[in-house]
Design a protein around this motif. Sequence first.
Motif, PDB file in Angstrom:
ATOM      1  N   GLY A   1       0.696  -1.160  -0.172  1.00 45.07           N
ATOM      2  CA  GLY A   1       0.000   0.208   0.093  1.00 45.07           C
ATOM      3  C   GLY A   1       0.722   1.394  -0.162  1.00 45.07           C
ATOM      4  O   GLY A   1       0.265   2.357   0.343  1.00 45.07           O
ATOM      5  N   SER A   2       2.144   1.244  -0.472  1.00 45.74           N
ATOM      6  CA  SER A   2       3.056   2.284  -0.368  1.00 45.74           C
ATOM      7  C   SER A   2       2.636   3.297  -1.458  1.00 45.74           C
ATOM      8  O   SER A   2       3.031   4.367  -1.421  1.00 45.74           O
ATOM      9  CB  SER A   2       4.546   1.871  -0.208  1.00 45.74           C
ATOM     10  OG  SER A   2       4.770   1.340  -1.317  1.00 45.74           O
ATOM     11  N   ASN A   3       2.360   2.752  -2.373  1.00 40.97           N
ATOM     12  CA  ASN A   3       2.494   3.713  -3.776  1.00 40.97           C
ATOM     13  C   ASN A   3       1.029   3.421  -4.332  1.00 40.97           C
ATOM     14  O   ASN A   3       0.848   3.213  -5.584  1.00 40.97           O
ATOM     15  CB  ASN A   3       3.481   3.117  -4.807  1.00 40.97           C
ATOM     16  CG  ASN A   3       3.608   4.003  -5.838  1.00 40.97           C
ATOM     17  OD1 ASN A   3       3.588   3.753  -7.076  1.00 40.97           O
ATOM     18  ND2 ASN A   3       4.184   5.382  -5.456  1.00 40.97           N
ATOM     19  N   LEU A   4      -0.202   3.733  -3.436  1.00 44.39           N
ATOM     20  CA  LEU A   4      -1.331   3.205  -3.822  1.00 44.39           C
ATOM     21  C   LEU A   4      -2.192   4.397  -3.093  1.00 44.39           C
ATOM     22  O   LEU A   4      -2.257   4.747  -2.029  1.00 44.39           O
ATOM     23  CB  LEU A   4      -1.673   2.005  -3.323  1.00 44.39           C
ATOM     24  CG  LEU A   4      -3.069   1.345  -3.370  1.00 44.39           C
ATOM     25  CD1 LEU A   4      -3.499   1.319  -4.844  1.00 44.39           C
ATOM     26  CD2 LEU A   4      -3.331   0.139  -2.564  1.00 44.39           C
ATOM     27  N   ILE A   5      -3.422   4.925  -3.937  1.00 45.98           N
ATOM     28  CA  ILE A   5      -4.511   5.606  -3.512  1.00 45.98           C
ATOM     29  C   ILE A   5      -5.574   4.806  -3.740  1.00 45.98           C
ATOM     30  O   ILE A   5      -6.128   4.215  -4.951  1.00 45.98           O
ATOM     31  CB  ILE A   5      -4.896   6.991  -4.053  1.00 45.98           C
ATOM     32  CG1 ILE A   5      -3.776   7.848  -3.773  1.00 45.98           C
ATOM     33  CG2 ILE A   5      -5.971   7.407  -3.880  1.00 45.98           C
ATOM     34  CD1 ILE A   5      -3.697   9.075  -4.902  1.00 45.98           C
ATOM     35  N   VAL A   6      -6.434   4.301  -2.721  1.00 45.44           N
ATOM     36  CA  VAL A   6      -7.902   3.507  -2.781  1.00 45.44           C
ATOM     37  C   VAL A   6      -8.876   4.856  -2.672  1.00 45.44           C
ATOM     38  O   VAL A   6      -9.050   5.359  -1.934  1.00 45.44           O
ATOM     39  CB  VAL A   6      -8.009   2.613  -1.729  1.00 45.44           C
ATOM     40  CG1 VAL A   6      -9.347   1.953  -1.666  1.00 45.44           C
ATOM     41  CG2 VAL A   6      -6.796   1.466  -1.704  1.00 45.44           C
TER      42      VAL A   6
END
Length: 307
Positions: A70-75
């Motif tokens: 989840g480090s390079n992520l936009i949910v």
Amino acid sequence: MPFQDITPDIRAAAPELRGRLLANQEMAGLTWFRVGGPAQILFTPADEADLAYLLGKLPAEIPVTVVGLGSNLIVRDGGIPGVVIRLAGKAFGEIAREDGDRLRAGTAVPDVKVARAAADASLAGLAFYRGIPGCIGGALRMNAGAHGGETTDVLVEARGVTRKGEILTLSHADMGFSYRSSTAPADIIFTSALFQGRPGDQAAILAEMERVTSAREAAQPIKERTGGSTFKNPEGGKAWQLIDAAGCRGLRIGGAQVSEMHCNFLINTGGATAADIEGLGEEVRRRVKDNSGYELHWEIKRLGVAA
């Protein structure tokens, strides 16, 4: 609004499933930005065979999304429909040395642990992973790199499972690496990777890792809620310089801000929504385009639906 619970349907289709299925599982706690809505179903497979079994049994109309650390992520705030797969645990988290100065790592292994394992084995060439805030699965998908090294420089092969449940091994050539991307089939969920190191002096390798760590700490807001580097560097330019020149350093939308320390990083200052962060990124892109003519492309992955 929560998604429909489809776990009974999945268990009926795949009765021998051994992994964990969770309905309407919040994703915000699994991303470094700490934002976003729920996964309709979050699946943590027991091992590669369990993953292949689910994918082979899952109806084709149910979308599948894979996430790592989840480090390079936009949910997005509305969450992610379908099945979200998150690899974790011993089955995907081990590192082993192999003959020929090679390391094999599960794709849930953080990049930094690969760098440390290589140093422990006195293998040079993998120290750059110390500066990448993610896991090996993401590194394979986006040819992650930093401080003069890229995944393409060290990868021998990658193993994964297709949407149909087939287990495949892809050679380096099959990966089709280019700057921050690959042409590997989009439906493959990577499960392990084999890396090539070279004999090196352990003290020199550790010194290189320390240099990478110091440079990262000095230049990046690593103690903030951030998703790492936001935009790819365009050909002939550097994203942070273009953002700075467009007057975006410190720019805010809601609880989201362009970092004052490194303006190719967006941060959640507290209370930001996914819409705030993504909206800020789009505003930065617009201003850079107007100011310089360059079109920035997202490096951060954006998943799911708006609220």
